[in-house]
Design a protein around this motif. Structure first.
Motif, PDB file in Angstrom:
ATOM      1  N   LEU A  87     -11.212  -6.698  -6.075  1.00  0.00           N
ATOM      2  CA  LEU A  87     -11.854  -5.990  -4.976  1.00  0.00           C
ATOM      3  C   LEU A  87     -12.790  -4.901  -5.493  1.00  0.00           C
ATOM      4  CD1 LEU A  87      -8.705  -5.531  -2.724  1.00  0.00           C
ATOM      5  CD2 LEU A  87     -10.585  -7.133  -2.345  1.00  0.00           C
ATOM      6  N   PRO A  88     -13.776  -4.492  -4.660  1.00  0.00           N
ATOM      7  CA  PRO A  88     -14.655  -3.372  -5.030  1.00  0.00           C
ATOM      8  C   PRO A  88     -13.847  -2.093  -5.235  1.00  0.00           C
ATOM      9  CG  PRO A  88     -15.560  -4.588  -3.169  1.00  0.00           C
ATOM     10  CD  PRO A  88     -14.165  -5.103  -3.380  1.00  0.00           C
ATOM     11  N   ALA A  89     -14.439  -1.111  -5.897  1.00  0.00           N
ATOM     12  CA  ALA A  89     -13.728   0.119  -6.265  1.00  0.00           C
ATOM     13  C   ALA A  89     -13.105   0.827  -5.063  1.00  0.00           C
ATOM     14  CB  ALA A  89     -14.678   1.069  -6.992  1.00  0.00           C
ATOM     15  N   ARG A  90     -13.824   0.911  -3.935  1.00  0.00           N
ATOM     16  CA  ARG A  90     -13.278   1.650  -2.794  1.00  0.00           C
ATOM     17  C   ARG A  90     -12.010   0.994  -2.267  1.00  0.00           C
ATOM     18  NH1 ARG A  90     -17.814  -0.942  -1.068  1.00  0.00           N
ATOM     19  NH2 ARG A  90     -17.555  -2.528   0.559  1.00  0.00           N
ATOM     20  N   GLU A  91     -11.972  -0.360  -2.250  1.00  0.00           N
ATOM     21  CA  GLU A  91     -10.770  -1.062  -1.803  1.00  0.00           C
ATOM     22  C   GLU A  91      -9.646  -0.951  -2.823  1.00  0.00           C
ATOM     23  OE1 GLU A  91     -13.724  -2.608  -1.070  1.00  0.00           O
ATOM     24  OE2 GLU A  91     -13.628  -2.758   1.108  1.00  0.00           O
ATOM     25  N   GLN A  92     -10.020  -0.889  -4.105  1.00  0.00           N
ATOM     26  CA  GLN A  92      -9.012  -0.707  -5.151  1.00  0.00           C
ATOM     27  C   GLN A  92      -8.321   0.654  -4.984  1.00  0.00           C
ATOM     28  OE1 GLN A  92      -8.022  -2.916  -7.330  1.00  0.00           O
ATOM     29  NE2 GLN A  92      -9.716  -4.128  -8.131  1.00  0.00           N
ATOM     30  N   VAL A  93      -9.125   1.674  -4.727  1.00  0.00           N
ATOM     31  CA  VAL A  93      -8.562   3.014  -4.531  1.00  0.00           C
ATOM     32  C   VAL A  93      -7.733   3.061  -3.255  1.00  0.00           C
ATOM     33  CG1 VAL A  93      -9.103   5.446  -4.121  1.00  0.00           C
ATOM     34  CG2 VAL A  93     -10.429   4.137  -5.797  1.00  0.00           C
ATOM     35  N   ALA A  94      -8.260   2.498  -2.172  1.00  0.00           N
ATOM     36  CA  ALA A  94      -7.519   2.472  -0.908  1.00  0.00           C
ATOM     37  C   ALA A  94      -6.204   1.725  -1.079  1.00  0.00           C
ATOM     38  CB  ALA A  94      -8.370   1.818   0.185  1.00  0.00           C
ATOM     39  N   SER A  95      -6.237   0.635  -1.842  1.00  0.00           N
ATOM     40  CA  SER A  95      -5.036  -0.152  -2.090  1.00  0.00           C
ATOM     41  C   SER A  95      -3.977   0.660  -2.815  1.00  0.00           C
ATOM     42  CB  SER A  95      -5.400  -1.395  -2.912  1.00  0.00           C
ATOM     43  OG  SER A  95      -4.240  -2.036  -3.403  1.00  0.00           O
ATOM     44  N   ALA A  96      -4.390   1.367  -3.868  1.00  0.00           N
ATOM     45  CA  ALA A  96      -3.439   2.166  -4.645  1.00  0.00           C
ATOM     46  C   ALA A  96      -2.807   3.259  -3.786  1.00  0.00           C
ATOM     47  CB  ALA A  96      -4.144   2.780  -5.854  1.00  0.00           C
ATOM     48  N   LEU A  97      -3.628   3.921  -2.971  1.00  0.00           N
ATOM     49  CA  LEU A  97      -3.106   4.977  -2.106  1.00  0.00           C
ATOM     50  C   LEU A  97      -2.239   4.412  -0.987  1.00  0.00           C
ATOM     51  CD1 LEU A  97      -6.277   7.241  -1.841  1.00  0.00           C
ATOM     52  CD2 LEU A  97      -4.185   7.731  -3.120  1.00  0.00           C
ATOM     53  N   ARG A  98      -2.678   3.300  -0.400  1.00  0.00           N
ATOM     54  CA  ARG A  98      -1.907   2.676   0.678  1.00  0.00           C
ATOM     55  C   ARG A  98      -0.529   2.248   0.181  1.00  0.00           C
ATOM     56  NH1 ARG A  98      -5.263  -0.825   1.933  1.00  0.00           N
ATOM     57  NH2 ARG A  98      -6.259   0.149   3.725  1.00  0.00           N
ATOM     58  N   LYS A  99      -0.510   1.645  -1.009  1.00  0.00           N
ATOM     59  CA  LYS A  99       0.768   1.224  -1.589  1.00  0.00           C
ATOM     60  C   LYS A  99       1.695   2.417  -1.781  1.00  0.00           C
ATOM     61  CE  LYS A  99       2.780  -0.898  -5.719  1.00  0.00           C
ATOM     62  NZ  LYS A  99       2.500  -1.465  -7.061  1.00  0.00           N
ATOM     63  N   ALA A 100       1.154   3.526  -2.287  1.00  0.00           N
ATOM     64  CA  ALA A 100       1.964   4.721  -2.526  1.00  0.00           C
ATOM     65  C   ALA A 100       2.484   5.316  -1.221  1.00  0.00           C
ATOM     66  CB  ALA A 100       1.151   5.754  -3.297  1.00  0.00           C
ATOM     67  N   ILE A 101       1.671   5.241  -0.166  1.00  0.00           N
ATOM     68  CA  ILE A 101       2.094   5.779   1.131  1.00  0.00           C
ATOM     69  C   ILE A 101       3.151   4.886   1.768  1.00  0.00           C
ATOM     70  CG2 ILE A 101       1.336   6.289   3.487  1.00  0.00           C
ATOM     71  CD1 ILE A 101      -1.394   7.106   2.254  1.00  0.00           C
ATOM     72  N   LEU A 102       2.911   3.564   1.765  1.00  0.00           N
ATOM     73  CA  LEU A 102       3.848   2.643   2.400  1.00  0.00           C
ATOM     74  C   LEU A 102       5.190   2.597   1.671  1.00  0.00           C
ATOM     75  CD1 LEU A 102       1.544  -0.386   3.337  1.00  0.00           C
ATOM     76  CD2 LEU A 102       2.424   1.400   4.852  1.00  0.00           C
ATOM     77  N   SER A 103       5.151   2.802   0.352  1.00  0.00           N
ATOM     78  CA  SER A 103       6.399   2.793  -0.426  1.00  0.00           C
ATOM     79  C   SER A 103       7.042   4.172  -0.479  1.00  0.00           C
ATOM     80  CB  SER A 103       6.132   2.303  -1.851  1.00  0.00           C
ATOM     81  OG  SER A 103       5.297   3.207  -2.548  1.00  0.00           O
ATOM     82  N   ARG A 104       6.375   5.155   0.132  1.00  0.00           N
ATOM     83  CA  ARG A 104       6.847   6.534   0.236  1.00  0.00           C
ATOM     84  C   ARG A 104       6.846   7.262  -1.097  1.00  0.00           C
ATOM     85  NH1 ARG A 104      12.211   7.015   3.405  1.00  0.00           N
ATOM     86  NH2 ARG A 104      11.448   9.113   3.860  1.00  0.00           N
ATOM     87  N   GLU A 105       6.065   6.767  -2.049  1.00  0.00           N
ATOM     88  CA  GLU A 105       5.836   7.546  -3.268  1.00  0.00           C
ATOM     89  C   GLU A 105       5.033   8.792  -2.905  1.00  0.00           C
ATOM     90  OE1 GLU A 105       4.201   5.247  -6.503  1.00  0.00           O
ATOM     91  OE2 GLU A 105       5.273   3.470  -5.808  1.00  0.00           O
ATOM     92  N   LEU A 106       4.119   8.625  -1.937  1.00  0.00           N
ATOM     93  CA  LEU A 106       3.403   9.764  -1.360  1.00  0.00           C
ATOM     94  C   LEU A 106       4.051  10.073  -0.013  1.00  0.00           C
ATOM     95  CD1 LEU A 106      -0.372   9.023  -2.077  1.00  0.00           C
ATOM     96  CD2 LEU A 106       0.951  10.985  -2.899  1.00  0.00           C
ATOM     97  N   GLN A 107       4.675  11.217   0.068  1.00  0.00           N
ATOM     98  CA  GLN A 107       5.418  11.575   1.267  1.00  0.00           C
ATOM     99  C   GLN A 107       4.525  12.251   2.309  1.00  0.00           C
ATOM    100  OE1 GLN A 107       8.725  11.115   1.934  1.00  0.00           O
ATOM    101  NE2 GLN A 107       9.331  10.222  -0.031  1.00  0.00           N
ATOM    102  N   GLU A 108       5.025  12.292   3.534  1.00  0.00           N
ATOM    103  CA  GLU A 108       4.322  12.985   4.615  1.00  0.00           C
ATOM    104  C   GLU A 108       4.032  14.429   4.209  1.00  0.00           C
ATOM    105  OE1 GLU A 108       5.014  14.165   9.334  1.00  0.00           O
ATOM    106  OE2 GLU A 108       6.505  12.978   8.239  1.00  0.00           O
ATOM    107  N   GLY A 109       2.782  14.858   4.439  1.00  0.00           N
ATOM    108  CA  GLY A 109       2.385  16.220   4.122  1.00  0.00           C
ATOM    109  C   GLY A 109       1.757  16.390   2.753  1.00  0.00           C
ATOM    110  N   ALA A 110       1.828  15.335   1.911  1.00  0.00           N
ATOM    111  CA  ALA A 110       1.222  15.427   0.584  1.00  0.00           C
ATOM    112  C   ALA A 110      -0.288  15.602   0.712  1.00  0.00           C
ATOM    113  CB  ALA A 110       1.540  14.176  -0.231  1.00  0.00           C
ATOM    114  N   GLU A 111      -0.853  16.446  -0.133  1.00  0.00           N
ATOM    115  CA  GLU A 111      -2.289  16.703  -0.110  1.00  0.00           C
ATOM    116  C   GLU A 111      -3.010  15.803  -1.109  1.00  0.00           C
ATOM    117  OE1 GLU A 111      -3.392  20.766  -0.468  1.00  0.00           O
ATOM    118  OE2 GLU A 111      -1.867  21.475   0.926  1.00  0.00           O
TER     119      GLU A 111
END
Length: 215
Positions: free
Chosen positions: A10-34
């Motif tokens: 995927l293009p870079a923007r989708e790669q970045v969105a994918s990495a962040l989405r995965k972290a959010i959905l798996s709760r590696e990035l918790q609610e309120g994280a900046e």
């Protein structure tokens, strides 16, 4: 293995969105994280531009709240958020697989992605499986011939859907087995079987991710 071609990613923007989405959905990035442009760009080793574009994608999906000139804040997720995401993916992915069969599309790219993934696992290189997994799906979207569907699926991609207590190696071996069955259906041009197998593949991924809510 010979005659392998470069894999499509995927293009870079989708790669970045994918990495962040995965972290959010798996709760590696918790609610309120900046999230800041600079920190995300540094961690993912990309420029600020694809990060800025990725944050727009995630904001549209309701996973983050943009803060003008300050990046974004991660919003809370729940079972409904996860189910909405994967059920939408399942609808689009199974139809993409069906179109490949219906239009007798060229599947050489799909075969190539699968073979490279299989070779990596034969060499116990499960860490590289994420790229091959992504490429397998991207090749199916491309072969479907539906550019709108491909764009939507690209914006929904979230990488390996690993659940609680699942190792990357175990996930890779399960995923490659499911990919082989999907590929066999595509080779046979069996539209209904391809749809059913792809749907099951995505829903199984959803169930994996849901285990992270039970920790």
């Amino acid at each position: 293995m010979t005659n392998l071609k470069p894999i499509k990613l995927l293009p870079a923007r989708e790669q970045v969105a994918s990495a962040l989405r995965k972290a959010i959905l798996s709760r590696e990035l918790q609610e309120g994280a900046e999230l800041t442009l600079e920190s995300v760009a540094a961690q993912l080793e990309v420029s600020n531009t694809p990060v800025r574009e990725a944050l727009q994608i995630l904001s549209r999906d309701g996973l983050i709240k943009l803060r003008p000139n300050k990046g974004a804040i991660v919003l809370g997720i729940n079972e409904k958020t996860i189910r909405n995401h994967y059920e939408t993916r399942a609808i689009l992915e199974r139809e993409a697989a069906a179109l490949v069969c219906r239009y007798n599309a060229d599947i050489s790219g799909i075969v190539n992605a699968y073979e490279q993934a299989a070779e990596a696992l034969d060499q116990n290189n499960s860490k590289d499986y994420s790229n091959y997994n992504q490429s397998f799906h991207v090749e199916i979207w491309s072969a479907s011939g539906n550019d709108t569907m491909k764009t939507l699926l690209s914006s929904l991609w979230n990488g390996l859907s690993m659940g609680h207590k699942v190792t990357e190696e175990d996930y890779a071996h399960l995923s490659i087995q499911e990919h082989k069955r999907i590929l066999d259906a595509l080779i046979d041009r069996d539209e209904m079987r391809a749809k059913e197998l792809m749907n099951a593949h995505i829903i199984r991924s959803m169930e994996n991710i849901l285990t992270n809510l039970q920790k």
